[in-house]
Scaffold this motif. Structure first.
Motif, PDB file in Angstrom:
ATOM      1  N   GLU A 176       0.835  -1.209   0.000  1.00 60.40           N
ATOM      2  CA  GLU A 176       0.000   0.000   0.000  1.00 60.40           C
ATOM      3  C   GLU A 176       0.870   1.259   0.000  1.00 60.40           C
ATOM      4  OE1 GLU A 176      -3.290   0.181  -0.517  1.00 60.40           O
ATOM      5  OE2 GLU A 176      -3.169  -1.991  -0.763  1.00 60.40           O
ATOM      6  N   THR A 177       1.942   1.257   0.761  1.00 60.20           N
ATOM      7  CA  THR A 177       2.869   2.390   0.776  1.00 60.20           C
ATOM      8  C   THR A 177       3.520   2.552  -0.591  1.00 60.20           C
ATOM      9  OG1 THR A 177       3.318   2.090   3.130  1.00 60.20           O
ATOM     10  CG2 THR A 177       4.948   3.341   1.868  1.00 60.20           C
ATOM     11  N   ALA A 178       3.927   1.440  -1.201  1.00 63.35           N
ATOM     12  CA  ALA A 178       4.557   1.475  -2.528  1.00 63.35           C
ATOM     13  C   ALA A 178       3.596   2.056  -3.565  1.00 63.35           C
ATOM     14  CB  ALA A 178       5.004   0.077  -2.938  1.00 63.35           C
ATOM     15  N   LYS A 179       2.321   1.703  -3.500  1.00 64.10           N
ATOM     16  CA  LYS A 179       1.346   2.236  -4.448  1.00 64.10           C
ATOM     17  C   LYS A 179       1.165   3.747  -4.260  1.00 64.10           C
ATOM     18  CE  LYS A 179      -2.069  -0.724  -3.728  1.00 64.10           C
ATOM     19  NZ  LYS A 179      -3.314  -1.508  -3.896  1.00 64.10           N
ATOM     20  N   LYS A 180       1.157   4.208  -3.021  1.00 66.06           N
ATOM     21  CA  LYS A 180       1.026   5.648  -2.754  1.00 66.06           C
ATOM     22  C   LYS A 180       2.222   6.412  -3.321  1.00 66.06           C
ATOM     23  CE  LYS A 180      -1.800   5.209   1.372  1.00 66.06           C
ATOM     24  NZ  LYS A 180      -1.816   5.279   2.823  1.00 66.06           N
ATOM     25  N   ARG A 181       3.425   5.877  -3.095  1.00 63.12           N
ATOM     26  CA  ARG A 181       4.634   6.546  -3.591  1.00 63.12           C
ATOM     27  C   ARG A 181       4.691   6.507  -5.117  1.00 63.12           C
ATOM     28  NH1 ARG A 181       6.767  10.319  -1.710  1.00 63.12           N
ATOM     29  NH2 ARG A 181       8.933   9.786  -2.002  1.00 63.12           N
ATOM     30  N   TYR A 239       9.723   0.042  -5.464  1.00 67.38           N
ATOM     31  CA  TYR A 239       9.736   0.946  -4.317  1.00 67.38           C
ATOM     32  C   TYR A 239      10.854   0.519  -3.381  1.00 67.38           C
ATOM     33  CZ  TYR A 239       8.374   3.071   0.100  1.00 67.38           C
ATOM     34  OH  TYR A 239       8.380   3.752   1.285  1.00 67.38           O
ATOM     35  N   ASN A 240      11.753   1.453  -3.094  1.00 71.52           N
ATOM     36  CA  ASN A 240      12.863   1.226  -2.176  1.00 71.52           C
ATOM     37  C   ASN A 240      12.443   1.755  -0.802  1.00 71.52           C
ATOM     38  OD1 ASN A 240      15.207   1.630  -0.607  1.00 71.52           O
ATOM     39  ND2 ASN A 240      16.473   1.735  -2.433  1.00 71.52           N
ATOM     40  N   LYS A 241      12.129   0.847   0.098  1.00 68.36           N
ATOM     41  CA  LYS A 241      11.614   1.223   1.419  1.00 68.36           C
ATOM     42  C   LYS A 241      12.617   2.061   2.219  1.00 68.36           C
ATOM     43  CE  LYS A 241      10.145  -0.885   5.749  1.00 68.36           C
ATOM     44  NZ  LYS A 241       9.983  -2.135   6.483  1.00 68.36           N
ATOM     45  N   SER A 242      13.888   1.683   2.186  1.00 66.79           N
ATOM     46  CA  SER A 242      14.877   2.389   3.007  1.00 66.79           C
ATOM     47  C   SER A 242      15.076   3.838   2.549  1.00 66.79           C
ATOM     48  CB  SER A 242      16.207   1.647   3.019  1.00 66.79           C
ATOM     49  OG  SER A 242      16.758   1.601   1.724  1.00 66.79           O
ATOM     50  N   MET A 243      14.890   4.114   1.259  1.00 63.28           N
ATOM     51  CA  MET A 243      15.039   5.475   0.752  1.00 63.28           C
ATOM     52  C   MET A 243      13.687   6.153   0.519  1.00 63.28           C
ATOM     53  SD  MET A 243      18.319   5.063  -1.723  1.00 63.28           S
ATOM     54  CE  MET A 243      18.648   6.818  -1.695  1.00 63.28           C
TER      55      MET A 243
END
Length: 98
Positions: free
Chosen positions: A19-24, A71-75
């Protein structure tokens, strides 16, 4: 029992990450590409060994106007991507902030 709980927790974390990746990805697409009126996501994803998660779909209700990104979570950003859309002039040389 603990194993089942661990699997459930992992699935919940993956869904939250997706869900976070889709928002970004939505922010990335709207900031960098022209004429984005509708974004449709496929409900499949892959998580790479480094923790990145793929998102893919199509734009403006046209299945031929595909996109995908990692999507790169750490960055907290979209690392690699491929988008079948016209880039905004200001974002031609490097991606605009999103």
């Amino acid at each position: 029992m603990k194993h089942q709980n661990d699997i459930k927790l992992q699935n919940e974390q993956e869904i939250k990450l997706f869900e976070t990746a889709k928002k970004r990805m939505t922010s990335f697409l709207k900031a960098n590409y022209e004429n984005i009126s509708d974004i449709t996501y496929k409900e499949k994803y892959d998580i790479d060994p480094m923790g990145g998660i793929s998102v893919e779909g199509y734009l403006n209700k046209d299945p031929k106007q595909e996109f995908w990104g990692i999507y790169n979570k750490s960055m907290d950003e979209i690392g690699g991507s491929s988008v079948e859309a016209e880039k905004k002039a200001a974002c031609e040389k490097e991606f605009c902030k999103y």
